[in-house]
Design an enzyme around this catalytic site. Structure first.
Site, PDB file in Angstrom:
ATOM      1  N   GLU A  85      -4.388   2.389  -4.738  1.00 24.24           N
ATOM      2  CA  GLU A  85      -2.928   2.338  -4.596  1.00 24.24           C
ATOM      3  C   GLU A  85      -2.469   1.055  -3.930  1.00 24.24           C
ATOM      4  OE1 GLU A  85      -4.520   4.333  -0.851  1.00 24.24           O
ATOM      5  OE2 GLU A  85      -5.038   4.151  -2.966  1.00 24.24           O
TER       6      GLU A  85
ATOM      7  N   ASP B  56       0.853  -1.190   0.000  1.00 24.35           N
ATOM      8  CA  ASP B  56       0.000   0.000   0.000  1.00 24.35           C
ATOM      9  C   ASP B  56       0.887   1.237   0.000  1.00 24.35           C
ATOM     10  OD1 ASP B  56      -1.854   1.989   0.409  1.00 24.35           O
ATOM     11  OD2 ASP B  56      -3.031   0.832   1.847  1.00 24.35           O
TER      12      ASP B  56
ATOM     13  N   ASP C 169      -0.939   8.619 -11.319  1.00 27.29           N
ATOM     14  CA  ASP C 169      -0.860   7.451 -12.209  1.00 27.29           C
ATOM     15  C   ASP C 169       0.592   7.118 -12.542  1.00 27.29           C
ATOM     16  OD1 ASP C 169      -3.605   7.282 -12.223  1.00 27.29           O
ATOM     17  OD2 ASP C 169      -3.853   8.310 -14.143  1.00 27.29           O
TER      18      ASP C 169
ATOM     19  N   ASN D  20      -2.154  12.838  -5.148  1.00 28.20           N
ATOM     20  CA  ASN D  20      -3.172  13.253  -6.115  1.00 28.20           C
ATOM     21  C   ASN D  20      -3.651  14.681  -5.854  1.00 28.20           C
ATOM     22  OD1 ASN D  20      -3.287  10.921  -7.686  1.00 28.20           O
ATOM     23  ND2 ASN D  20      -4.767   9.931  -6.340  1.00 28.20           N
TER      24      ASN D  20
END
Length: 275
Positions: A216, A173, A190, A181
């Protein structure tokens, strides 16, 4: 490539190289030297590159007299004559099938026809494989997608049961990914996921299975792996990610850390319980 050697007795090496951007990546090799590193080629470089660029089959009787031939010092076997056929679908070259022999003028017109036929067969197989890959692969990270996780895990558990071996999983993770983001935008997020997937593939074994579980979160399925060894891999990945930014260029530097969970199969759990 195995079949190519069986159908053309004069050949002692066969390869399929797949077009990837401007390069030609080794897809399969058979015969002499197949266990040694392969020379690299680009489109337009060497006879294989010429075939990839022009989409034309070629039969060469003496490579030393052909100006297109690119000598490769790292090649572990002699190439005097060869046949190379493009693997094409609807006018697009997907790769090149090549056969070589240490003697000059080793291949006949019939051998050339066989190479063309095998290239056509390979083209159909590659298209089918690509369609299958698209259904089970995340297009951005090239990791397997969530829908692939449980079918593959169930398959690996059954293999582990039959072999009496071990299997472990890592849950990976990216920490505070939402912050990335929010600060840099989803496009950078991304890119970060892709960079992490690339790093993970470099660190783990080629037989380990990387799955993008969602967001993620990634899962790594590690067959024939005890918990103690899985913990070592988890720590290696954690250190590699923390040791340097996943994204670094003139205008951007993104440092992240990861959290890793480790699970090992107890011999009776279902795939869902293990996950």
């Amino acid at each position: 490539t195995d079949m190519a050697l069986r159908l053309t007795p004069a050949a002692n090496h066969a390869s399929v190289r797949l077009a990837q951007g401007d390069g030609l990546r080794v897809g399969a090799r058979s015969g002499i030297g197949a266990d040694r590193p392969a020379p690299g080629y680009r489109k337009g470089q060497g006879i294989l590159g010429w075939v990839a660029e022009t989409g034309t089959c070629v039969r060469v009787g003496d490579s030393t007299r052909d100006p297109r031939f690119a000598p490769a010092p790292e090649r572990s076997f002699a190439v005097s004559s060869l046949v190379s056929a493009p693997i094409r679908v609807r006018g697009v070259t997907l790769g090149v099938l090549s056969l070589s022999a240490p003697e000059t003028d080793a291949f006949t017109a019939e051998d050339e026809s066989v190479a063309k036929l095998l290239a056509q067969t390979a083209a159909q197989a590659l298209v089918t494989s690509e369609l299958e890959r698209q259904t089970i692969t995340d297009a951005q990270t090239l990791a397997f997608n969530r829908g692939y996780l449980f079918p593959r895990l169930k398959q690996e558990l059954e293999r582990t049961r039959q072999r009496g071996s071990s299997i472990s999983m890592l849950l990976l993770d990216l920490d505070h990914f939402k912050r990335v983001n929010d600060r840099h935008g989803h496009a950078i997020g991304d890119e970060l996921l892709c960079a992490f997937a690339d790093l993970a593939r470099r660190v783990v074994r080629g037989t380990d299975v990387l799955v993008l579980r969602g967001g993620e979160e990634f899962v790594l399925i590690m067959s024939n792996t005890r918990e103690c060894h899985a913990l070592l891999v988890a720590e290696r990945l954690r250190k590699r990610v923390a040791g340097s930014p996943l994204l670094s260029r003139d205008d951007l530097r993104v440092d992240v850390t990861i959290s890793v969970g480790v699970a090992s199969w107890n011999g009776s759990e279902s795939a869902e319980a293990l996950d």
